[in-house]
Design an enzyme around this catalytic site. Structure first.
Site, mmCIF file in Angstrom:
data_model
loop_
_atom_site.group_PDB
_atom_site.id
_atom_site.type_symbol
_atom_site.label_atom_id
_atom_site.label_comp_id
_atom_site.label_asym_id
_atom_site.label_seq_id
_atom_site.Cartn_x
_atom_site.Cartn_y
_atom_site.Cartn_z
ATOM 1 N N GLU A 157 0.856 -1.193 0.000
ATOM 2 C CA GLU A 157 0.000 0.000 0.000
ATOM 3 C C GLU A 157 0.890 1.240 0.000
ATOM 4 O OE1 GLU A 157 -2.523 2.566 -0.431
ATOM 5 O OE2 GLU A 157 -3.486 0.603 -0.155
ATOM 6 N N ASP A 194 -8.672 0.544 -8.018
ATOM 7 C CA ASP A 194 -9.205 1.725 -8.690
ATOM 8 C C ASP A 194 -9.792 1.313 -10.036
ATOM 9 O OD1 ASP A 194 -9.481 4.171 -10.207
ATOM 10 O OD2 ASP A 194 -8.183 5.121 -8.721
ATOM 11 N N LYS A 208 -13.478 6.001 -16.450
ATOM 12 C CA LYS A 208 -13.557 6.656 -17.747
ATOM 13 C C LYS A 208 -12.878 5.776 -18.795
ATOM 14 C CE LYS A 208 -13.709 11.413 -16.049
ATOM 15 N NZ LYS A 208 -13.072 12.760 -16.083
ATOM 16 N N ASP A 265 -16.607 -3.565 -7.224
ATOM 17 C CA ASP A 265 -18.011 -3.169 -7.224
ATOM 18 C C ASP A 265 -18.361 -2.396 -8.497
ATOM 19 O OD1 ASP A 265 -16.569 -0.924 -6.612
ATOM 20 O OD2 ASP A 265 -17.873 -0.242 -4.987
ATOM 21 N N PHE A 316 -15.740 -0.348 1.150
ATOM 22 C CA PHE A 316 -16.094 -0.075 -0.227
ATOM 23 C C PHE A 316 -17.273 -0.935 -0.666
ATOM 24 C CE2 PHE A 316 -11.598 1.081 0.120
ATOM 25 C CZ PHE A 316 -11.708 2.422 -0.234
#
Length: 241
Positions: free
Chosen positions: A96, A146, A150, A182, A221
Site C-alpha cells: 500500500e 481503482d 472513464k 463493485d 467499499f
C-alpha cells in the site's frame, strides 16, 4: 479504494529527460493520526520491507514455512488485519502506498500482537518483479482496485494480460488469484482478461463469478457500493500450469 493501475515504461520526450513512469498506484497524501504515526514509527522497523532488500527468502522473513498471501492495495488495512488475525498459521504481505493506511495497519498489527504480517509501501508491480520469488504465493488478493471508470483511462487498470502472467509466475501450482470489484464493467474486463490468460482455471462453476467467499472480509467499499446500489463481483482463478 486501492489506487492501482497498469505499470508502464517512462516516455522519452524531445529534451531527452525521461518522464516518470506511470505507476501501479496514485500517490495519495493524507494527515496521519497519532495511532497511524505510532504504527509507522514503531511498526515499520519490525514489519516493513524494502525493495532494496531484493528477492525475499520468505521462510527467513517469517521464520517459518507457512501458506503465504499477498494483498495489493490494502487501503486502511482493515481486511488484511482481520484475515491475519483469523489465520495466525498463515503469513501475509501487504502492499500500500497510502501512508496513513500503512500506519493504520501497522498500528493494528502492534495492538493485536501479530507476527504474521509484513508490509511494502511502494509500487506493487516492482515488488512482484523484484522481491517475490516465483512459485512462492498461495494467494494473491486484489480487492476493489481503482476502476479508472472513464473509458480513456481503462488502460490504467492493473488487470491486464501482462499482470495476469506476472501473477501466475508468483503463484504456486494450485495458488489462487482472488479479485473483487463493485464496478460491473471492470468485473467484466477482469473476467475477459483472466478467461484467456494461459495457465489458469476459473473456480466459478459456471465460468463467471463466485459468491463472496467467507474468508474475504466485507470492506467499507463493499458497504458503500451496496448503498449506491452497486453489485459486488468476486473472481477466483487458480494456477494450473
Amino acid at each position: 479504494m486501492n489506487d492501482v493501475n497498469e505499470n508502464q515504461q517512462p516516455e522519452q520526450p524531445e529534451d531527452g529527460q525521461p518522464r516518470r513512469a506511470i505507476r501501479s498506484f496514485v500517490m495519495r497524501a493524507g494527515r496521519m493520526t497519532e495511532g497511524q504515526q505510532r504504527g509507522v514509527e514503531k511498526g515499520w522497523p519490525l514489519f516493513g520491507l524494502s525493495l532494496a532488500g531484493g528477492l525475499l527468502d520468505l521462510d527467513q522473513v517469517f521464520g517459518r514455512q507457512a501458506p503465504r498471501t499477498l494483498e495489493i492495495g490494502f487501503g486502511m488495512g482493515h481486511s488484511l488485519l482481520e484475515m491475519a488475525q483469523a489465520a495466525p498459521e498463515q503469513d501475509f504481505i501487504g502492499i500500500e502506498v497510502h501512508r496513513p493506511g500503512v500506519g493504520a495497519l501497522l498500528n493494528g498489527v502492534l495492538n493485536a500482537g501479530l507476527e504474521n504480517v509484513r508490509v511494502y509501501d511502494c509500487d506493487a508491480i516492482e515488488v512482484l518483479n523484484q522481491a517475490i520469488p516465483d512459485g512462492s504465493l498461495d494467494r494473491l488478493l486484489l480487492f476493489f482496485p481503482d476502476p479508472w471508470h472513464k473509458k480513456k483511462h481503462n488502460k490504467r487498470r492493473i488487470v491486464q494480460p501482462a499482470f495476469a502472467e506476472l501473477v501466475r509466475r508468483k503463484l504456486r501450482i494450485g495458488g489462487v488469484l482472488h479479485m473483487a470489484t463493485d464496478w460491473e464493467h471492470y468485473a467484466e474486463q477482469m473476467l475477459e482478461v483472466m478467461s484467456v490468460a494461459p495457465g489458469y482455471r476459473n473456480q466459478a462453476a459456471d465460468g463467471t463469478f463466485i459468491p463472496r467467499p467467507d474468508e474475504r472480509p466485507i470492506t467499507k467499499f463493499e458497504k458503500r457500493g451496496e448503498r449506491l446500489g452497486h453489485g459486488v463481483w468476486d473472481l477466483k482463478f487458480e494456477r494450473i500450469d
